[in-house]
Every structure is written in structure tokens, then in C-alpha cells.
Design a protein around this motif. Sequence first.
Motif, mmCIF file in Angstrom:
data_model
loop_
_atom_site.group_PDB
_atom_site.id
_atom_site.type_symbol
_atom_site.label_atom_id
_atom_site.label_comp_id
_atom_site.label_asym_id
_atom_site.label_seq_id
_atom_site.Cartn_x
_atom_site.Cartn_y
_atom_site.Cartn_z
ATOM 1 N N THR A 1 11.591 -33.663 62.273
ATOM 2 C CA THR A 1 12.962 -33.407 62.452
ATOM 3 C C THR A 1 12.449 -34.561 63.510
ATOM 4 N N TYR A 2 14.368 -34.955 63.343
ATOM 5 C CA TYR A 2 14.300 -36.499 64.259
ATOM 6 C C TYR A 2 15.884 -37.166 65.076
ATOM 7 N N ILE A 3 15.746 -37.259 65.799
ATOM 8 C CA ILE A 3 16.448 -37.503 67.198
ATOM 9 C C ILE A 3 16.744 -39.503 67.643
ATOM 10 N N ASP A 4 17.810 -39.626 67.398
ATOM 11 C CA ASP A 4 17.914 -40.603 67.695
ATOM 12 C C ASP A 4 17.364 -41.350 69.577
ATOM 13 N N PRO A 5 16.827 -42.588 69.086
ATOM 14 C CA PRO A 5 16.863 -41.796 71.075
ATOM 15 C C PRO A 5 18.084 -41.742 72.094
ATOM 16 N N ARG A 6 18.600 -42.840 71.668
ATOM 17 C CA ARG A 6 20.110 -42.299 72.240
ATOM 18 C C ARG A 6 20.274 -41.368 72.585
ATOM 19 N N TYR A 7 20.715 -39.792 71.333
ATOM 20 C CA TYR A 7 20.704 -38.816 72.299
ATOM 21 C C TYR A 7 19.891 -38.515 72.292
ATOM 22 N N ARG A 8 18.750 -38.381 72.336
ATOM 23 C CA ARG A 8 17.854 -37.682 72.776
ATOM 24 C C ARG A 8 17.899 -37.128 74.541
ATOM 25 N N GLY A 9 17.465 -35.596 75.116
ATOM 26 C CA GLY A 9 17.229 -35.363 76.335
ATOM 27 C C GLY A 9 19.030 -34.197 76.459
ATOM 28 N N HIS A 10 19.274 -33.738 75.217
ATOM 29 C CA HIS A 10 20.014 -33.280 75.341
ATOM 30 C C HIS A 10 20.304 -31.659 74.649
ATOM 31 N N ASN A 11 18.397 -31.834 74.046
ATOM 32 C CA ASN A 11 18.303 -30.655 73.602
ATOM 33 C C ASN A 11 19.074 -30.117 71.751
ATOM 34 N N LEU A 12 19.118 -31.101 71.682
ATOM 35 C CA LEU A 12 19.804 -31.506 70.132
ATOM 36 C C LEU A 12 18.645 -30.834 69.248
ATOM 37 N N ALA A 13 18.013 -31.526 69.243
ATOM 38 C CA ALA A 13 16.829 -31.471 68.230
ATOM 39 C C ALA A 13 16.153 -29.337 68.742
ATOM 40 N N ARG A 14 16.331 -29.501 69.218
ATOM 41 C CA ARG A 14 15.572 -27.397 69.517
ATOM 42 C C ARG A 14 16.920 -26.903 68.877
ATOM 43 N N GLN A 15 18.212 -27.293 68.960
ATOM 44 C CA GLN A 15 19.480 -26.242 67.895
ATOM 45 C C GLN A 15 19.514 -26.928 66.766
ATOM 46 N N LEU A 16 19.168 -27.903 66.447
ATOM 47 C CA LEU A 16 19.291 -27.904 64.737
ATOM 48 C C LEU A 16 17.669 -27.215 64.174
ATOM 49 N N LEU A 17 16.506 -26.542 65.265
ATOM 50 C CA LEU A 17 15.548 -26.098 65.027
ATOM 51 C C LEU A 17 16.164 -24.977 64.806
ATOM 52 N N ASN A 18 17.035 -24.693 65.411
ATOM 53 C CA ASN A 18 17.854 -22.969 66.013
ATOM 54 C C ASN A 18 18.472 -22.565 64.342
ATOM 55 N N MET A 19 19.249 -23.625 64.305
ATOM 56 C CA MET A 19 20.043 -23.826 63.062
ATOM 57 C C MET A 19 18.734 -22.987 61.953
ATOM 58 N N VAL A 20 18.067 -24.690 61.900
ATOM 59 C CA VAL A 20 16.935 -23.340 60.501
ATOM 60 C C VAL A 20 16.117 -22.091 60.430
ATOM 61 N N VAL A 21 16.349 -21.975 61.624
ATOM 62 C CA VAL A 21 15.572 -20.665 62.368
ATOM 63 C C VAL A 21 16.469 -19.300 62.184
ATOM 64 N N ASP A 22 17.602 -19.527 62.018
ATOM 65 C CA ASP A 22 18.982 -18.646 61.834
ATOM 66 C C ASP A 22 19.177 -18.378 60.666
ATOM 67 N N GLU A 23 18.635 -19.552 60.249
ATOM 68 C CA GLU A 23 18.912 -19.483 58.354
ATOM 69 C C GLU A 23 17.724 -18.690 58.008
ATOM 70 N N ALA A 24 16.751 -18.882 57.798
ATOM 71 C CA ALA A 24 15.543 -17.916 57.730
ATOM 72 C C ALA A 24 15.208 -16.733 58.001
ATOM 73 N N ARG A 25 15.850 -16.116 58.691
ATOM 74 C CA ARG A 25 16.556 -15.088 59.245
ATOM 75 C C ARG A 25 17.401 -14.104 58.216
ATOM 76 N N GLU A 26 18.355 -15.084 58.088
ATOM 77 C CA GLU A 26 19.351 -14.375 57.801
ATOM 78 C C GLU A 26 18.439 -14.015 55.826
ATOM 79 N N LYS A 27 18.432 -14.956 55.415
ATOM 80 C CA LYS A 27 17.627 -15.147 54.551
ATOM 81 C C LYS A 27 15.884 -13.853 53.724
ATOM 82 N N GLY A 28 15.515 -13.432 55.477
ATOM 83 C CA GLY A 28 14.152 -13.261 55.258
ATOM 84 C C GLY A 28 12.779 -14.016 54.675
ATOM 85 N N ARG A 29 13.392 -15.191 55.447
ATOM 86 C CA ARG A 29 12.031 -16.425 55.221
ATOM 87 C C ARG A 29 11.208 -16.442 56.168
#
Length: 124
Positions: free
Chosen positions: A51-79
Motif C-alpha cells: 500500500t502506498y500513497i504519495d506523501p503529498r496526498y497523505r492525510g486524506h484517508n486515501l489508503a483506507r479507501q483503497l483498502l476498502n475497495m480490495v475488501v469489498d471485492e474480496a467479499r463479492e468473490k468470497g475470498r
Amino acid sequence: MEEQRKATEGTTEEVSVQKQGNSYVLTGREGKVGEITYQMVDVGTWVIDHTYIDPRYRGHNLARQLLNMVVDEAREKGRKIIPSCSFALEQFEQNPEYADVWDNKTSTKYADPYSSDSVSQSGP
């Protein structure tokens, strides 16, 4: 493609999220600004390995949003997910809403707290 907005130095910049293979990539005006990647361990399990966020873009919960996308996809696919990068592991440990997809029987085997590309809780 999903669009998200982020404030940067008093202005609003469009940041887009796009799925690319086994990753989700954030792109801003100047190109790639963040990503999360995962690999298949077996037919029912993924390892989030980066997981990586450019330092200029940190502090805006973007990494957590990316994580949630992977988690949502895993749930949809039963992983299940083994959170290998330090950011993902910390989020899984601190947030019970990930319990349904967490393969925590083996996750410590893959955990890499020394990964220089991982994002800490205070980073994104």
C-alpha cells in the motif's frame, strides 16, 4: 472508473481510482499518486502485499479507501485476505469490520512490518 475528490493546498484536485489487474491505482493530474496491490495465495485467499500513497496526498484517508475497495471485492468473490503490508495489517487489527474477510490464522506468517513502501496509520 470511480472519481474521488481531494483537497490539495487549498485547491480541489480530481483523483481517480482505477482497478488494474490485482491492484487499485490512484491517479491525479501529475500521474500515479497511490496504489494497493494484492496477490492470490490460493483459490480462496489473497495477500495484500503493498500500500502506498504519495506523501503529498497523505492525510486524506486515501489508503483506507483503497483498502476498502480490495475488501469489498474480496467479499463479492468470497475470498479471505492475509494483510501482509504493515498498513493493511494495522487496519485489520484495529477495525472489526474486516473480521469477515481476515484469514488471521496465517497472517502473521506474511506480515512485513519493515516494508519501506507500506503506509502507516499516520501516513495516509
